[in-house]
Design an enzyme around this catalytic site. Structure first.
Site, mmCIF file in Angstrom:
data_model
loop_
_atom_site.group_PDB
_atom_site.id
_atom_site.type_symbol
_atom_site.label_atom_id
_atom_site.label_comp_id
_atom_site.label_asym_id
_atom_site.label_seq_id
_atom_site.Cartn_x
_atom_site.Cartn_y
_atom_site.Cartn_z
ATOM 1 N N GLU A 9 0.803 -1.224 0.000
ATOM 2 C CA GLU A 9 0.000 0.000 0.000
ATOM 3 C C GLU A 9 0.831 1.267 0.000
ATOM 4 O OE1 GLU A 9 0.863 -1.888 2.585
ATOM 5 O OE2 GLU A 9 -0.653 -1.595 4.149
ATOM 6 N N ASP A 82 -0.624 -4.324 4.944
ATOM 7 C CA ASP A 82 -0.306 -4.465 6.371
ATOM 8 C C ASP A 82 -1.017 -5.657 7.022
ATOM 9 O OD1 ASP A 82 1.413 -2.348 6.372
ATOM 10 O OD2 ASP A 82 0.020 -0.903 7.210
ATOM 11 N N ASP A 84 -3.082 -6.499 9.375
ATOM 12 C CA ASP A 84 -4.181 -6.270 10.313
ATOM 13 C C ASP A 84 -5.484 -6.200 9.535
ATOM 14 O OD1 ASP A 84 -4.017 -3.824 9.036
ATOM 15 O OD2 ASP A 84 -3.373 -2.695 10.795
ATOM 16 N N GLU A 86 -7.307 -3.673 8.615
ATOM 17 C CA GLU A 86 -7.295 -2.661 7.564
ATOM 18 C C GLU A 86 -6.507 -3.152 6.357
ATOM 19 O OE1 GLU A 86 -9.071 0.923 6.612
ATOM 20 O OE2 GLU A 86 -9.115 -0.051 8.566
ATOM 21 N N TYR A 301 5.831 -4.131 13.127
ATOM 22 C CA TYR A 301 4.569 -3.461 12.821
ATOM 23 C C TYR A 301 4.078 -2.669 14.024
ATOM 24 C CZ TYR A 301 0.035 -2.617 10.720
ATOM 25 O OH TYR A 301 -1.077 -2.012 10.195
ATOM 26 N N ARG A 303 1.017 -1.341 14.873
ATOM 27 C CA ARG A 303 -0.348 -1.398 15.424
ATOM 28 C C ARG A 303 -0.553 -2.767 16.057
ATOM 29 N NH1 ARG A 303 -0.470 1.393 10.626
ATOM 30 N NH2 ARG A 303 -1.187 3.558 10.821
ATOM 31 N N HIS A 348 -0.197 -10.009 16.798
ATOM 32 C CA HIS A 348 1.097 -9.512 16.327
ATOM 33 C C HIS A 348 2.094 -9.504 17.468
ATOM 34 C CE1 HIS A 348 -1.016 -8.347 12.764
ATOM 35 N NE2 HIS A 348 -1.765 -7.488 13.420
#
Length: 690
Positions: A9, A82, A84, A86, A301, A303, A348
């Site tokens: 992204e 990513d 997650d 999203e 990562y 988040r 994560h």
């Protein structure tokens, strides 16, 4: 020759990954989401069981065309957004937008860190898109859309245009308003503490002890007369040491950062906003150019709710600590969370350096200052998390006369452990107000007393750090939502910040009152936390996402329609200043624009006079004696300058103080929690006046 396409992204991420893969791979970026709801409509088909109506985001057509050209040449396609909800949703939207739903050569890959091993292992373990993750994201997005799209226009009608409501944002505002109510209703009370100064008869032993109680009842001293009475009755009397308790206190090593704790620590230690912390952490994760090393991802990562780390990372940090500090410094039993995390929260790893051997000092000259400071914070926290706890010896000495009790406390570090390497702001300093060694039965004379007047203090206002902590503790939102939530309520001017404290504005109170009156369930803390739990269940595949939407929207629709009928219009007056409009002599008012505050004539549109608004900081210009004001560069960076800028060129990146340097007579400047002289070769520094 095979041709493999990797879609990410972010261009920065694409650049970092490209260096790890061979010539058979192409890496291209989608620049975030490619599909979303239309701006001009709800985008949800209420009559057709709440089906979302996605459209291609304006400006993404050319990007999709470029990706389609690469897709046609590819033997395999890897969606590497990513790791997650999203990211999973972005991959799903890409698959749909590129018409790849029926293709068998499309795979989903995820990695927690952007390193060569992590990327290559991800390709080896490619999988299908996880639709449960996608549906969890769709549900959150749809709920947020419904709340924002239905309630925001109501606020425009009843208050003013440009306002917004949000599922998490409105709960955060309620917390801030509730705190403001607590502070407003607080009534302060005076009280006294009494410190006794004791000495042995020969003067070789002494200690300071606090007055605790009279008899079996803790004696609260509310006024000066009571203090004088205690002092006069006890001064000069002989006391005996009735008890000595010695114990050991262990201060556990800190756990590695989660998103929340990183935001809190960066706010407290580096004075970063949550938004700035996340922006810088994103750069460190996606890749930074480090001279001879090229572009590398420096952290995992960003988040995450988890403090777990991988076995490989554990081995590397063990080797690092053993090599640098000795085998005995490594902690084989690191601190664990008090509550066992759920599967979702442990998805994560913690936020840690991708390679612990890349020390902050090694790359300090390669990084911009703020990136270096954040990397150093993350790196030190991670290494400290695998070092031994600190150990303190604490001693409490009870001193009694008849039925009056004083106590003295001391605390000494007997083993520094991780503190030898890592310091934080917790109040665990050494204390020792004793002279000589003591035994039970020793006789001491109360030589003097020192009474201090105090006032009970109101609740402390939230800072960004403490608000994030509270939101996390209450289960409201997720790591990715804290920064945008706080940024939104600041941008809408529902709240304002002074230094670090968050204050609610009149506008924020008005909006919160509307939400409390008409949408009490939406801003209910338990309801919002329950929604988060349901979203986790959707991710786990145990709850159908449409069921949540079907139960939510009808009640929202009814509440909005009732509010449209019942609520009265609220008028929020602009703040007036003493300065007159030079064109029509009205008092100017403070307005808000895209770049912050400005002054304007209230006679608009008849009178269109405006001028910049500069906030004064109560300090005179060191060069001309006019007022120092806060200014911003075009990129939004704060600096300090003279109000009389037409005739005075004084500016400073550091905040000037009214305190004068005793060495050279120049103004001191704010440097973190200290005041420092910036005059070359002076070097004077002292504690902050704040």
């Amino acid at each position: 020759m095979a041709n493999y396409l990797v879609i990410v992204e972010s261009p920065a991420k694409a650049k970092t990954i490209n260096k790890f893969l061979g010539k058979d791979y192409s890496v291209i970026a989608s620049n975030g989401h490619v599909r979303d709801y239309p701006r001009s409509a709800l985008g949800i088909d209420i009559e057709n069981d709440y089906e979302p109506k996605y459209i291609t985001i304006r400006g993404k057509g050319e990007i999709l065309q470029a990706i389609r050209r690469e897709v046609k040449k590819a033997d395999k396609i890897y969606l590497a957004t990513d790791p997650d909800r999203e990211g999973e949703a972005i991959s799903w939207h890409l698959k749909v937008a590129l018409k790849l739903e029926d293709k068998k050569n499309v795979y989903r890959i995820t990695f927690n860190e952007i390193t060569k091993n992590a990327v290559k292992n991800a390709i080896k373990n490619a999988r299908e898109i996880d639709l449960d993750l996608v549906n969890a994201q769709q549900t959150r997005r749809m709920l947020d859309r419904m709340v924002g799209y239905r309630i925001s226009p109501l606020l425009w009608t009843k208050v003013k245009r440009g306002l917004s409501a949000g599922r998490v944002q409105s709960v955060a505002l309620k917390l801030l308003c509730d705190k403001e109510d607590e502070i407003s209703s607080f009534i302060s009370k005076d009280y006294y503490t009494v410190k006794g100064l004791f000495s042995s008869k020969n003067g070789k032993k002494s200690l300071e002890a606090m007055y605790i109680s009279k008899g079996n009842k803790k004696n609260e001293i509310d006024d000066v007369e009571e203090f004088k009475k205690v002092s006069s009755n006890l001064t000069g009397k002989e006391f005996k040491i009735s008890d000595i308790k010695t114990s050991e206190r262990v201060r556990k090593s800190p756990m590695p950062f989660t998103t929340s704790t990183l935001q809190q620590d960066a706010a407290n230690k580096l004075n970063f906003t949550t938004q700035k912390t996340m922006r810088l952490a994103q750069e460190l994760y996606e890749g930074v150019n480090i001279g001879s090393k090229g572009t590398i991802g420096l952290i995992t990562y960003l988040r995450t709710d988890s403090v777990r780390i991988s076995e490989e990372a554990e081995q590397k940090v063990r080797d690092y600590i053993t090599d640098k500090y000795g085998k005995e410094a490594y902690n084989t039993n690191p601190t664990q969370p008090s509550k066992k995390p759920t599967k979702i929260q442990d998805a994560h790893e913690a936020i840690r350096p991708s390679d612990v051997t890349i020390t902050p000092q090694e790359i300090k000259d390669e990084l911009p200052r703020d990136l270096f400071r954040l990397y150093q914070l993350i790196w030190k926290r991670f290494v400290a998390s695998r070092m031994l706890p600190a150990v303190y010896e604490t001693k409490t000495i009870a001193v009694e006369c008849e039925d009056s009790l004083f106590q003295a406390h001391s605390q000494n570090v007997v083993f520094k452990g991780f503190l030898d390497f890592y310091q934080d702001d917790e109040n665990w300093n050494e204390e020792n107000n004793t002279k000589g060694s003591f035994e039970i039965g020793d006789v001491l004379v109360l030589k003097d007393t020192d009474g201090q007047k105090h006032q009970t203090l109101p609740p402390v206002r939230y800072t960004e750090s403490s608000l994030v902590k509270t939101l996390e503790e209450l289960g409201i939102g997720r790591p990715s939502t804290y920064a945008p939530t706080i940024s939104t309520i600041l941008a809408r001017r529902y709240v304002t910040k002074e230094k670090k404290s968050i204050y609610v504005t009149e506008l924020g109170i008005a909006v919160n009152d509307i939400m409390k009156k008409s949408f009490s369930e939406i801003i209910d803390v338990n309801f919002t936390a329950n929604i988060e739990s349901l979203l986790d269940n959707v991710e786990e595949g145990t709850v159908d996402w449409k069921t949540i939407i079907r139960n939510f929207y009808p009640d929202l629709d009814t509440a909005v329609k009732n509010a449209e009928e019942d609520l009265e219009k609220v008028t929020i007056l602009d703040e007036t200043v003493d300065e007159k409009c030079p064109l029509c002599d009205r008092n100017l008012v403070i307005k808000f624009g895209p770049h912050g505050k400005f002054l304007a004539c209230p006679g608009f549109p008849e009178c269109k006079f405006t001028k910049p608004f500069f906030e004064k900081i109560g300090v005179k210009c060191p060069e001309c004696g006019d007022e120092i004001v806060i200014k911003k560069t075009q990129k939004g960076r704060i600096y300090y300058g003279c109000l009389n800028s037409e005739n005075c060129n004084y500016t400073s990146w550091q905040r000037p103080s009214s305190v004068i340097c005793p060495n050279c007579g120049k103004n001191l400047y704010q440097k973190g929690k200290k005041l420092a002289c910036l005059t070359p070769d002076c070097g004077y520094i002292t504690n902050s006046e704040e």
